[in-house]
Design a protein around this motif. Structure first.
Motif, PDB file in Angstrom:
ATOM      1  N   VAL A 237       0.835  -1.209   0.000  1.00 15.02           N
ATOM      2  CA  VAL A 237       0.000   0.000   0.000  1.00 15.02           C
ATOM      3  C   VAL A 237       0.867   1.257   0.000  1.00 15.02           C
ATOM      4  CG1 VAL A 237      -1.653   1.345   1.348  1.00 15.02           C
ATOM      5  CG2 VAL A 237      -1.996  -1.114   1.055  1.00 15.02           C
ATOM      6  N   GLY A 238       1.907   1.275   0.829  1.00 14.00           N
ATOM      7  CA  GLY A 238       2.784   2.441   0.877  1.00 14.00           C
ATOM      8  C   GLY A 238       3.518   2.667  -0.425  1.00 14.00           C
TER       9      GLY A 238
ATOM     10  N   LEU B 189       3.017  14.565   2.243  1.00  9.75           N
ATOM     11  CA  LEU B 189       2.064  13.453   2.204  1.00  9.75           C
ATOM     12  C   LEU B 189       2.688  12.221   1.542  1.00  9.75           C
ATOM     13  CD1 LEU B 189      -0.788  12.247   2.501  1.00  9.75           C
ATOM     14  CD2 LEU B 189      -1.360  13.312   0.304  1.00  9.75           C
ATOM     15  N   MET B 190       3.326  12.432   0.388  1.00  7.00           N
ATOM     16  CA  MET B 190       3.877  11.317  -0.386  1.00  7.00           C
ATOM     17  C   MET B 190       5.058  10.665   0.322  1.00  7.00           C
ATOM     18  SD  MET B 190       5.742  11.552  -4.115  1.00  7.00           S
ATOM     19  CE  MET B 190       6.906  12.770  -3.481  1.00  7.00           C
TER      20      MET B 190
ATOM     21  N   GLY C  10       0.974   3.768  -3.300  1.00  9.25           N
ATOM     22  CA  GLY C  10       0.452   5.099  -2.992  1.00  9.25           C
ATOM     23  C   GLY C  10       1.466   6.188  -3.265  1.00  9.25           C
ATOM     24  N   ALA C  11       2.726   5.965  -2.869  1.00  4.78           N
ATOM     25  CA  ALA C  11       3.768   6.961  -3.098  1.00  4.78           C
ATOM     26  C   ALA C  11       4.036   7.134  -4.588  1.00  4.78           C
ATOM     27  CB  ALA C  11       5.042   6.554  -2.365  1.00  4.78           C
TER      28      ALA C  11
ATOM     29  N   GLY D 216       5.243   3.296   4.406  1.00  8.61           N
ATOM     30  CA  GLY D 216       4.788   1.924   4.338  1.00  8.61           C
ATOM     31  C   GLY D 216       5.885   1.003   3.829  1.00  8.61           C
TER      32      GLY D 216
ATOM     33  N   VAL E  27       3.028   8.343   3.267  1.00  9.00           N
ATOM     34  CA  VAL E  27       2.681   7.145   2.492  1.00  9.00           C
ATOM     35  C   VAL E  27       3.905   6.279   2.222  1.00  9.00           C
ATOM     36  CG1 VAL E  27       1.655   6.321   0.347  1.00  9.00           C
ATOM     37  CG2 VAL E  27       0.737   8.368   1.458  1.00  9.00           C
ATOM     38  N   TYR E  28       5.008   6.885   1.842  1.00 13.34           N
ATOM     39  CA  TYR E  28       6.244   6.164   1.518  1.00 13.34           C
ATOM     40  C   TYR E  28       6.766   5.355   2.706  1.00 13.34           C
ATOM     41  CZ  TYR E  28      11.162   5.762  -0.108  1.00 13.34           C
ATOM     42  OH  TYR E  28      12.405   5.317  -0.482  1.00 13.34           O
TER      43      TYR E  28
END
Length: 456
Positions: free
Chosen positions: A313-314, A343-344, A317-318, A351, A348-349
Motif C-alpha cells: 500500500v505504501g 504526504l507522499m 500510494g507513493a 509503508g 505514504v512512503y
C-alpha cells in the motif's frame, strides 16, 4: 525482576538506539552530497557553457556511489557474517567519514581542471562502498536483539535514524543558502557540511564500540555454524528471495526523484523554472521530520497485520502521488509541491521505509543474513541511484517532454515492480527468529503469537 531479565529488556532498546544514532550519522554523510549535487556541483566541478550537460554530469556523480554499493555489499556483507555485525558497522563509519570530509576539501574545476570531477567521482565511490554495509548490518543487529512480535517496531528505528540523517543533511544547507551571498556559498559555504563529518565519525565510533554483538551471531559462532562461504550459499539456496528484495528496492525511485531530480528540476536554470532553492531544501527537512514521527507506528502496524500489505500500500500510494508532486513544481506552486511531498514521502512512503528493515532480514537465516540483504538491496539501489540521471535523459531541459507525466511514469513503474516483489514474498512477521529464512519454516499459531506478544 532479576538483573539478567532487566539487562535483557534493555538490550533491544540499546541496540535500537545504536542503530538509530549510527544510521543518522552515516546517512548524514551520504545525503549531504545529494543537496550539493543539486545546488552547487554543476557550477563548481564541471566545464562552464552548457548547463544541461553540467546538470546531467552532476546528477551522474550522485549515481556513481550506487555503482560501488554492490561491490561493498559483497565485501562488507561477507565481513558482517564472518566477523560480526558490530565490526562491520564501525568499519563503514570510518570509510564514510573520511570520504565525505575529503569532498569538502576538493578544489574546483577552474583550479585543477578535469581532476576535479575525477576526484569527486572517486570519493563518491568510496561513500557508496561504505554505506552498502550500513543498513544490512544495523538492521541485523537490531533484529537479532528484538523480542518476538516486535521486530518490525524495533527495526524501524534504523530507518528513523536514516531519515534524521537526511534532515540534518538538508537542514545544514538552509542557513548557509539564506545567510551567505551566492559567491560566498559557491566559494566555501557549501564545504562546511562536508567538514562536519569529522565530528560525525568521532561520535559514531564512541556509540558503536559500546554495543554488544548479537546473541544469534554469538550462537552461530559457538556452534561453528557461521557460513564459510556466505556468498555462494546465498546464490545457491536463496535466489528467489534475492530477486524479491532486488525488486523491492525499486521503490527508492520515490526518494531519489523527490530529493535529487525534483530539486534540480525546480531550481536549475536549464529547466527554466528557477524556483527558490531554500523552499526546496525544506522539502526533505519537513518530509523527513514527518517520517521520523510516522515510522515507529508503521513498524508496529506491520507487527500486527503483516509486512506485505503495509509495504504494498505504501509503495503504490507513493508512486501515484509522484505525478502530483512534479505537476505542482511545473505549475510553479512550491507550497503545494511541499504539501504533496510531505504526504507522499513523509507519510505514504513510510509503508515501505518502516517495514523493509525487518522484512528483508526476516527472509534469510542468521548465518548469511547480512550478506544476502546487502547484496540484493545494494544491487537494486545501484539501479535506482541512476533514476535521477534517467529522468534527466527522459525529460531533459529543452526536450519539450511533459516532465510530470514522463518522470512520474518512470517512478510508478518502479513502484509496481517493488510491490510485485513484496507480494510474492513469504509473510515472515509471525515466524520465530531461529526459523527465519530456513526452508520449511512455518508461522506460529495465533494463540502462541498473541501470548508471546503479551509477555514480551
Amino acid at each position: 525482576m532479576s538483573t539478567s531479565t532487566a539487562a535483557s529488556g534493555r538490550t533491544p532498546k540499546k541496540a535500537a538506539a545504536s542503530g538509530w544514532i549510527g544510521s543518522a550519522l552515516e546517512y548524514y554523510d551520504f545525503f549531504v552530497y545529494a543537496s550539493a549535487a543539486s545546488l552547487v556541483f554543476p557550477q563548481l566541478f564541471f566545464p562552464k557553457g552548457n548547463p544541461t550537460v553540467a546538470i546531467m554530469a552532476s546528477l551522474a556523480t550522485f549515481g556513481v556511489a550506487y555503482v560501488a554499493r554492490p561491490l561493498g555489499a559483497f565485501v562488507l556483507g561477507r565481513w558482517g557474517d564472518r566477523h560480526g555485525r558490530k565490526n562491520v558497522l564501525v568499519l563503514c563509519m570510518f570509510l564514510m567519514g573520511a570520504s565525505t570530509f575529503l569532498v569538502g576539501c576538493l578544489p574546483s574545476y577552474e583550479t585543477i581542471g578535469m581532476w576535479a570531477p575525477i576526484l569527486l567521482v572517486i570519493l563518491r565511490l568510496m561513500q557508496g562502498f561504505a554505506v552498502s554495509g550500513e543498513q544490512a548490518g544495523a538492521n541485523a543487529m537490531i533484529l537479532e536483539h528484538a523480542p518476538f512480535g516486535k521486530r518490525g517496531y524495533y527495526c524501524s528505528f534504523t530507518l528513523q535514524g536514516t531519515q534524521a540523517g537526511q534532515i540534518i543533511a538538508a537542514a545544514v544547507f538552509i542557513p548557509l543558502t539564506a545567510l551567505l551571498a551566492d559567491d560566498a556559498f559557491q566559494g566555501w559555504g557549501w564545504r562546511i557540511p562536508f567538514w562536519m563529518s569529522f565530528v560525525v565519525v568521532l561520535v559514531g565510533y564512541y556509540i558503536r564500540r559500546n554495543v554488544d554483538e548479537t546473541p544469534a551471531f554469538r550462537e552461530q559462532q559457538s556452534q561453528r555454524a557461521a557460513a564459510k562461504a556466505p556468498i555462494s550459499q546465498v546464490f545457491r539456496q536463496h535466489r528467489a528471495n534475492l530477486v524479491r528484495v532486488f525488486l523491492m528496492t525499486f521503490v527508492n525511485a520515490v526518494a531519489v526523484t523527490t530529493t535529487v531530480f525534483g530539486m534540480a528540476y525546480a531550481t536549475q536554470p536549464g529547466y527554466g523554472l528557477e524556483l527558490d532553492k531554500t523552499m526546496f531544501l525544506w522539502i526533505p527537512v519537513l518530509g523527513n521530520i514527518t517520517a521520523v514521527l510516522v515510522i515507529p507506528f508503521v513498524g508496529r502496524l506491520s507487527d500486527r497485520i503483516g509486512r506485505r500489505p503495509v509495504f504494498v500500500v505504501g509503495t503504490l500510494g507513493a508512486g501515484v502521488l509522484m505525478y502530483a508532486y512534479l505537476f505542482f513544481i511545473s505549475a510553479r506552486s512550491p507550497i503545494l509541491a511541499l504539501i504533496t511531498a510531505i504526504l507522499m514521502w513523509g507519510i505514504v512512503y513510510q509503508g515501505y521505509n518502516a517495514v523493509f528493515p525487518a522484512f528483508w532480514q526476516e527472509l534469510f537465516p542468521t548465518r548469511i543474513r547480512v550478506t544476502a540483504v546487502a547484496i540484493a538491496s545494494q544491487i537494486g539501489v545501484a539501479v535506482t541511484g541512476f533514476i535521477p540521471t534517467i529522468n534527466s535523459l527522459v525529460a531533459g531541459p529543452g526536450s519539450g517532454i511533459n516532465v510530470p507525466l514522463a518522470v512520474g511514469s518512470v517512478v510508478l513503474v518502479s513502484c509496481v515492480l517493488a510491490a510485485i516483489g513484496a507480494w510474492t514474498a513469504p509473510e515472515p512477521h509471525r515466524i520465530p527468529l531461529e526459523s527465519l529464512g530456513e526452508p520449511g519454516a512455518t508461522p506460529v499459531s495465533r494463540e502462541d503469537y498473541d501470548r508471546i506478544r503479551a509477555t514480551a
